[in-house]
Enzyme design. Structure first.
Site, PDB file in Angstrom:
ATOM      1  CB  ALA A 155      -0.874  -0.025   1.253  1.00 53.13           C
ATOM      2  N   GLY A 184       0.580  -5.224   0.641  1.00 54.21           N
ATOM      3  CA  GLY A 184      -0.514  -5.197  -0.332  1.00 54.21           C
ATOM      4  C   GLY A 184      -0.097  -5.734  -1.689  1.00 54.21           C
ATOM      5  CD  GLU A 193      -2.639  -7.811   2.212  1.00 54.18           C
ATOM      6  OE1 GLU A 193      -2.330  -6.624   1.976  1.00 54.18           O
ATOM      7  OE2 GLU A 193      -3.322  -8.141   3.186  1.00 54.18           O
ATOM      8  CD  GLU A 203       1.268  -5.906   5.177  1.00 51.54           C
ATOM      9  OE1 GLU A 203       2.054  -6.826   5.479  1.00 51.54           O
ATOM     10  OE2 GLU A 203       0.581  -5.916   4.141  1.00 51.54           O
TER      11      GLU A 203
END
Ligand code: 3HC
Ligand code: NAI
Length: 696
Positions: A62, A101, A104, A124
């Site tokens: 992210a 992310g 993911e 994270e």
């Protein structure tokens, strides 16, 4: 369509390419571009879609700069659903790092291929977060609960080969030929009629898991990362993948992610992430500075620091000459280095061959001539100006032109050392922290004449040897030790005013510090400071109006130098080193107050905490004002990586910002009124407090 995501076709294959330098983070425009591209790809007459990235890496996660604000649409989870629900196979083609992310996203593709140099992971936790886009629910379904807990709660990166073996990567493709490999893979699975493999549907829940693995993981996290909330939430989410169906697990993940995201720990850890990267930037450095080559190194002095410094270079394959005055000192120094390596090998973290290879990179010598061709020399001899000057005069004679001459001094004036050479622009300070082969921090001391080339190269060297380099200016103690001096002094004043050792140490330990000031002094060795104070003729030579507490000296006079002698402010069990109260020292403290006519009073833990923290912060403000540190966040990085301050506090200056500088300044002024000899409120602190501003 978004400027950072493009959709093209190669015959029957759709190709979606992300191009968002430097690390292809999932910024709002990337999410929007991905959603649009996948919708377009779904309605095209292609047979499969490849997701690939331009530049140096696959999606690295992210966009961390977007955290702390409401998420702009499209929501990342919706983007992922669009991908996962495609009616034809989607293949992630991974190079560089697929992190957070990014992984993911790849886990929502139906297949994943990667080049061998790629790495994947869910880091994270290092940002005080947990994977919030299904990572905690999909990864355990793919690799099992134990492996997922290990990966997520520790935030480790896994290389492509291991990820392939674990089933995260379906196929490894030839390095440098990622797109071709991904296309061939896509055509192969289409030809074989391979299904649309959705990780979420692999198991309803992860089954057959012994709940004890979660208890064990929690116990380890609480021990190794005391006070950090994120590892525990990561574990709870993986546990949810074993007890709840996918959608409910996702809801649990969402809830815990939001809690962490909104909390102060993650804000602090994100601050440290960006601060760490900002620290390598020098405000006035021209853009076109050329780096010097550092392929070989010399280290002078094979004592506590020299040996550790040499290990840093050997660890990354850089040959080192280690110079001493006598063979016996060389032998002793090298034996310590070997011992360190062998202990690591015993723990299984090095092979015997690696130990020998690293030892082979360190060449002992008594002859300065051997250092004539090296690119950088780091001096780590006794902390004594005449000796340092003698060594630098010698180095100036023998070092080749262009060789960087660095000193590991912890207190001495780098400019005075540089002045004995005819090339002060090549002289710099490299202040390693003990143990030098372990501690991540490197204070890089920029002298008045240090050239940009030397400064930039030293920063690059820090990165090469896996240190976090922070540029500081010349002053007594530089940044870290100059601040700690004020903090340790407050620790002693608190003792003479009414506290016993544990009452001084407990409040900062409870806040999250690795240890309090007195335990820290015991660990570092009380004799070091005592000898320096004796050398300065203290307390007799103390300038009028300055405060001095003799408790530390009195303890040293008893031969108690801290942990290494079994006692200092506390007693230490000789075999376990466990810390115990020392009644004899408590008596010494109480007697000392009486002798000095100090009326002992009850000091509450709030005042103890404020006195210690604000001593650091106020000195930090002076340091900023004098330009010794470039920015407040550099000080925070120094304290997190060099002084055991947990990243979740964000460092002392970030901590001050959270308290509010008006409150900090007000208390500092009150302390200064009560004790003008030891408190001088920093003008910068006053200014920022009045402006309602912050350090960071
Ligand atoms: N978001 C925004 N900026 C990022 C970023 C990210 N995820 N990752 C790196 N950057 C920025 C850095 O701040 C730096 O900016 P600067 O040049 O202005 O200082 C620049 O990108 C380059 O970064 P590095 O200097 O760290 O480059 P390296 O090549 O040394 O390392 C990397 C590359 C391994 C990708 C490293 O940058 C990294 O570890 N990044 C963070 C990865 C991460 O934590 N991902 C998870 C994010 S949270 C998430 O995904 C939540 C999700 O679960 C919902
Ligand atoms: P040390 O006493 O353990 O080692 C110094 C070594 O230098 C000894 O082995 C000695 O034989 C050698 N030496 C002395 N004069 C020499 C010369 N002229 N030529 C070659 N070798 C010589 O000292 P330590 O602790 O390693 O400190 C070294 C430097 O690092 C000092 O400047 C110190 O202030 C600094 N430093 C020390 C830290 C620590 O925690 N020990 C932390 C950070 C910096």
């Amino acid at each position: 369509m978004s400027h950072s995501v493009s959709y093209t076709k190669d015959g029957d294959i759709g190709i979606i390419t992300v191009n968002n330098p430097p690390v292809n983070a999932l910024s709002q425009h990337v999410r929007a571009g991905l959603s649009e591209s996948f919708i377009a790809a779904n309605s095209d007459p292609t047979v499969a879609t490849i997701l690939i990235c331009d530049g140096r890496t696959f999606i690295a996660g992210a966009d961390i700069t977007e955290f702390g604000r409401p998420m702009e649409t499209p929501n990342f989870l919706e983007t992922l659903l669009t991908m996962e629900n495609m009616s034809k196979p989607v293949i992630a083609a991974i190079h560089g790092t697929a992190l957070g992310g990014g992984l993911e996203t790849a886990l929502c593709c139906h297949y994943r291929v990667a080049v061998p140099s790629a790495r994947v992971g869910l880091p994270e936790v290092h940002l005080g977060l947990l994977p919030g886009a299904g990572g905690t629910q999909r990864l355990p379904r793919l690799i099992g609960a134990q492996a997922a807990v290990d990966a997520i709660a520790n935030g480790v990166q896994i290389n492509a080969k291991a990820a392939h073996a674990a089933g995260v990567i379906d196929e490894l493709v030839e390095e440098g030929k990622l797109l071709e490999g991904a296309k061939a893979f896509a055509r192969k699975i289409v030809a074989n009629g391979a299904p649309l493999k959705k990780v979420r549907d692999m198991n309803e829940k992860v089954t057959g898991v012994d709940p004890a693995i979660f208890e064990k993981a929690r116990a380890t996290a609480m021990q190794t990362r005391r006070g950090f909330k994120a590892p525990l939430s990561c574990i709870a989410c993986v546990e949810a993948a074993c007890t709840l169906p996918f959608e409910e697990g996702m809801a649990r993940e969402r809830e815990l992610f939001q809690e962490l995201h909104d909390g102060m720990q993650s804000a602090a850890q994100r601050h440290i992430f960006f601060s760490e990267r900002a620290a390598s930037k020098v405000d006035d450095m021209p853009k076109d500075v050329k780096l010097l080559d550092v392929k070989t190194v010399g280290v002078i002095g094979a004592g506590t620091m020299g040996g550790g410094i040499a290990m840093n270079f050997a660890n990354v394959g850089i040959p080192v000459f280690l110079l001493e005055t006598k063979q016996e000192f060389l032998d002793k120094g090298l034996a310590v280095v070997r011992g360190n390596y062998e202990r690591t090998a015993k723990k299984g973290r090095l092979t015997t061959e690696q130990v020998e290879q690293r030892m082979g990179l360190i060449t002992p010598t008594l002859d300065y001539a051997d250092l004539g061709s090296v690119d950088m020399i780091i001096e780590a001899v006794f902390e004594n100006m005449p000796i340092k000057k003698e060594v630098f005069a010698k180095l100036d004679e023998i070092a080749k032109p262009g060789c960087i001459l660095a000193t590991n001094t912890s207190t001495l004036d780098v400019d005075e050392i540089a002045a004995v050479t005819k090339r002060p622009e090549f002289v710099i300070g490299t202040h390693f922290f003990s143990p030098a082969n372990v501690m991540q921090l490197l204070e890089i001391v920029r002298g008045a004449k240090t050239s940009f080339e030397v400064l930039a190269t030293t920063l690059a060297v820090a990165k090469t040897i896996k240190k976090i380099g922070v540029v500081v200016g010349v002053c007594d103690g530089f940044v870290g030790n100059r601040m700690i001096h004020q903090y340790l002094a407050q620790g002693q004043y608190l003792l003479e005013e009414g506290c016993l050792p544990d009452a001084v140490d407990a409040p900062v330990y409870d806040l999250g510090f690795a240890m309090g000031p007195l335990t820290m002094s015991d660990l570092a060795g009380l004799d070091v400071g005592w000898r320096i104070r004796q050398g300065k003729g203290l307390p007799a030579s103390l300038p009028a109006g300055q405060r001095y507490c003799e408790i530390g000296d009195r303890i040293c006079e008893q031969g108690r130098f801290g942990q290494k002698t079994g006692g200092g402010f506390y007693n230490y069990d000789p075999s376990t080193r466990s810390k115990q109260t020392a009644p004899e020292i408590e008596k010494l403290i109480v007697d000392y107050s009486k002798e000095k006519g100090i009326k002992r009073r009850k000091i509450d833990s709030e005042e103890v905490l404020e006195r210690l923290m604000y001593a650091l912060i106020n000195e930090g403000a002076w340091i900023l004002e004098e330009g010794i540190a470039q920015r407040a966040s550099d000080i925070d990085v120094i304290y997190v990586y060099g002084y055991g301050v947990p990243a979740y506090l964000g460092g002392p200056m970030f901590y001050a910002d959270q308290i509010g500088l008006d409150k900090v300044y007000k208390r500092v002024c009150e302390f200064a009124e009560q004790d003008p000899a030891s408190w001088k409120p920093a003008p910068l602190l006053k200014k920022l407090a009045e402006q309602g501003a912050t350090f960071n």
